[in-house]
Design a protein around this motif. Sequence first.
Motif, PDB file in Angstrom:
ATOM      1  N   MET A   1       8.421  14.211  -3.403  1.00 37.12           N
ATOM      2  CA  MET A   1       7.609  15.192  -2.681  1.00 37.12           C
ATOM      3  C   MET A   1       6.628  14.493  -1.737  1.00 37.12           C
ATOM      4  N   ARG A   2       6.015  13.365  -2.202  1.00 35.42           N
ATOM      5  CA  ARG A   2       5.101  12.614  -1.325  1.00 35.42           C
ATOM      6  C   ARG A   2       5.851  12.052  -0.123  1.00 35.42           C
ATOM      7  N   ILE A   3       7.063  11.583  -0.371  1.00 30.56           N
ATOM      8  CA  ILE A   3       7.867  11.060   0.743  1.00 30.56           C
ATOM      9  C   ILE A   3       8.140  12.168   1.756  1.00 30.56           C
ATOM     10  N   ARG A   4       8.504  13.336   1.252  1.00 29.96           N
ATOM     11  CA  ARG A   4       8.822  14.450   2.170  1.00 29.96           C
ATOM     12  C   ARG A   4       7.597  14.856   2.997  1.00 29.96           C
ATOM     13  N   LEU A   5       6.457  15.009   2.312  1.00 34.42           N
ATOM     14  CA  LEU A   5       5.253  15.440   3.028  1.00 34.42           C
ATOM     15  C   LEU A   5       4.793  14.393   4.039  1.00 34.42           C
ATOM     16  N   PHE A   6       4.883  13.107   3.631  1.00 39.50           N
ATOM     17  CA  PHE A   6       4.485  12.028   4.537  1.00 39.50           C
ATOM     18  C   PHE A   6       5.393  12.018   5.769  1.00 39.50           C
ATOM     19  N   ALA A   7       6.700  12.157   5.525  1.00 39.88           N
ATOM     20  CA  ALA A   7       7.661  12.149   6.641  1.00 39.88           C
ATOM     21  C   ALA A   7       7.428  13.340   7.570  1.00 39.88           C
ATOM     22  N   GLU A   8       7.156  14.494   6.981  1.00 39.74           N
ATOM     23  CA  GLU A   8       6.934  15.679   7.819  1.00 39.74           C
ATOM     24  C   GLU A   8       5.653  15.554   8.648  1.00 39.74           C
TER      25      GLU A   8
ATOM     26  N   ALA B   1      12.792   5.155   3.786  1.00 44.87           N
ATOM     27  CA  ALA B   1      14.212   5.393   3.512  1.00 44.87           C
ATOM     28  C   ALA B   1      14.649   4.576   2.289  1.00 44.87           C
ATOM     29  N   GLY B   2      14.151   3.347   2.196  1.00 45.40           N
ATOM     30  CA  GLY B   2      14.467   2.511   1.040  1.00 45.40           C
ATOM     31  C   GLY B   2      13.888   3.080  -0.245  1.00 45.40           C
ATOM     32  N   PHE B   3      12.631   3.530  -0.186  1.00 45.31           N
ATOM     33  CA  PHE B   3      11.992   4.099  -1.380  1.00 45.31           C
ATOM     34  C   PHE B   3      12.701   5.390  -1.823  1.00 45.31           C
ATOM     35  N   SER B   4      13.133   6.192  -0.851  1.00 42.89           N
ATOM     36  CA  SER B   4      13.772   7.465  -1.207  1.00 42.89           C
ATOM     37  C   SER B   4      15.083   7.229  -1.953  1.00 42.89           C
ATOM     38  N   GLN B   5      15.722   6.069  -1.698  1.00 43.48           N
ATOM     39  CA  GLN B   5      16.965   5.753  -2.401  1.00 43.48           C
ATOM     40  C   GLN B   5      16.682   5.133  -3.771  1.00 43.48           C
ATOM     41  N   THR B   6      15.459   4.635  -3.948  1.00 41.67           N
ATOM     42  CA  THR B   6      15.121   3.908  -5.180  1.00 41.67           C
ATOM     43  C   THR B   6      14.549   4.815  -6.260  1.00 41.67           C
ATOM     44  N   PHE B   7      13.669   5.728  -5.841  1.00 41.02           N
ATOM     45  CA  PHE B   7      12.948   6.546  -6.822  1.00 41.02           C
ATOM     46  C   PHE B   7      13.614   7.913  -6.997  1.00 41.02           C
ATOM     47  N   ALA B   8      13.555   8.429  -8.252  1.00 44.20           N
ATOM     48  CA  ALA B   8      14.114   9.753  -8.531  1.00 44.20           C
ATOM     49  C   ALA B   8      13.032  10.735  -8.956  1.00 44.20           C
ATOM     50  N   SER B   9      11.784  10.239  -9.094  1.00 45.04           N
ATOM     51  CA  SER B   9      10.686  11.099  -9.532  1.00 45.04           C
ATOM     52  C   SER B   9      10.424  12.215  -8.518  1.00 45.04           C
ATOM     53  N   GLU B  10      10.281  13.423  -9.044  1.00 43.92           N
ATOM     54  CA  GLU B  10      10.026  14.582  -8.181  1.00 43.92           C
ATOM     55  C   GLU B  10       8.720  14.420  -7.411  1.00 43.92           C
ATOM     56  N   ASP B  11       7.689  13.860  -8.082  1.00 49.12           N
ATOM     57  CA  ASP B  11       6.390  13.674  -7.424  1.00 49.12           C
ATOM     58  C   ASP B  11       6.516  12.713  -6.245  1.00 49.12           C
TER      59      ASP B  11
ATOM     60  N   PRO C   1       0.818  -1.234   0.000  1.00 49.85           N
ATOM     61  CA  PRO C   1       0.000   0.000   0.000  1.00 49.85           C
ATOM     62  C   PRO C   1       0.845   1.275   0.000  1.00 49.85           C
ATOM     63  N   LEU C   2       2.008   1.229   0.646  1.00 51.21           N
ATOM     64  CA  LEU C   2       2.869   2.413   0.646  1.00 51.21           C
ATOM     65  C   LEU C   2       3.428   2.668  -0.752  1.00 51.21           C
ATOM     66  N   PHE C   3       3.771   1.579  -1.433  1.00 50.91           N
ATOM     67  CA  PHE C   3       4.282   1.716  -2.798  1.00 50.91           C
ATOM     68  C   PHE C   3       3.230   2.346  -3.702  1.00 50.91           C
ATOM     69  N   HIS C   4       1.962   1.864  -3.606  1.00 49.55           N
ATOM     70  CA  HIS C   4       0.879   2.432  -4.439  1.00 49.55           C
ATOM     71  C   HIS C   4       0.641   3.895  -4.095  1.00 49.55           C
ATOM     72  N   PHE C   5       0.731   4.214  -2.815  1.00 47.43           N
ATOM     73  CA  PHE C   5       0.541   5.616  -2.401  1.00 47.43           C
ATOM     74  C   PHE C   5       1.619   6.516  -3.017  1.00 47.43           C
ATOM     75  N   LEU C   6       2.865   6.053  -2.965  1.00 49.73           N
ATOM     76  CA  LEU C   6       3.960   6.879  -3.483  1.00 49.73           C
ATOM     77  C   LEU C   6       3.958   6.922  -5.003  1.00 49.73           C
ATOM     78  N   ARG C   7       3.699   5.780  -5.618  1.00 47.22           N
ATOM     79  CA  ARG C   7       3.794   5.678  -7.075  1.00 47.22           C
ATOM     80  C   ARG C   7       2.599   6.286  -7.775  1.00 47.22           C
ATOM     81  N   GLU C   8       1.399   6.047  -7.236  1.00 43.73           N
ATOM     82  CA  GLU C   8       0.180   6.436  -7.955  1.00 43.73           C
ATOM     83  C   GLU C   8      -0.627   7.500  -7.226  1.00 43.73           C
TER      84      GLU C   8
END
Length: 346
Positions: free
Chosen positions: A93-100, A80-90, A51-58
């Motif tokens: 940004m979702r990772i940053r907002l979720f973490a914050e 942390a693993g996803f942030s090292q894997t993906f380079a998409s700006e979108d 579910p986290l992957f779908h949230f970040l990807r889609e």
Amino acid sequence: MFKDELLFFVVMLGIFLIILFSIFLYLVMKKIRETKKRESIEAYKEELQLPLFHFLREGAEEVEVGRDPLQIRALIELMAGFSQTFASEDILMRIRLFAEDHFDGEIKKHLRHRRWSMRMNGLYWIEDFGMRTMTVELDRVYQSRRLTKQEEIQILKIYIKNGSSDVMKALMHPKHEFTEFEYSLLFQALGNEDFEGLMEAAGELPEVMHHSLIDSIGMRQNPHYAGFLEEKLGSASSEIRIRALKAIVAMEHYLPPDLLAEHLESDSWQERLMAIKVCEYVRNPELTGLLIGLMRDPSFYVRSQAAQAIMRLERGQEILKEMAVSEEDLYARDMAEQWLERGRIT
């Protein structure tokens, strides 16, 4: 009397064994507890990964976050693993907002922990997630008396990425003494605007920063700074000239033969070596005579590099064959033979 001493020894031995057994029991219990925690975290990760992957990807529905610290820890590790894997700006940004939104409390606990490794983990996560809501907490750690050099470097990297206005001042006046490598590490994180500011202040930088700046230009491979490097070739410092040549090699910037000739005849073997490396891609026949002369250089590295540069010339093999047969200098003749045995290089 002997009985009293024996009794004392037995009592002390008993106390010692009890202490040892208590420590052993404590360590076993601690290990069991940590193992159970890790198993719970891994179970959460297994459950939340998709579910986290779908949230970040889609941009699907956000994963619901409870109050269980083990679930939050699992989410942090997944993020942390996803942030090292993906380079998409979108996605970033979702990772940053979720973490914050969800990780502030847990990361603050890490930053306030007495263990250095825990504090460093917190700093790495802030960088990985690109969090911008931790400024006050970062400033507190940065001003802390127990701030270590590794923590300072990590915080400066975060300041640089967040575009902090005071970062240049912090770089110029660090709390710990940085090595050239550590400065280079930080300079690589600088954005173009901050790096331009650093270039403008080059004349005021201490030696260690000045050296790192030249190295960083080579790593950036931006032809915009080639003029700066050519200017450094006229420096009275052999160290500066060598570093400038090394950066020029990294950029494969063209240097005119007359300028290269000056460095091929330098008193410093390291400078001659780096100048030969420039010759390898310049491949100007005007420099052939100097390269042949450098085959007789006292330094083995210079002789070998000169042979390699000659090999790259249009008539390179022919020149080395002539040297292998008729060269009077024994070392130059041996080097020519060695490179002929290696064969033509590209």
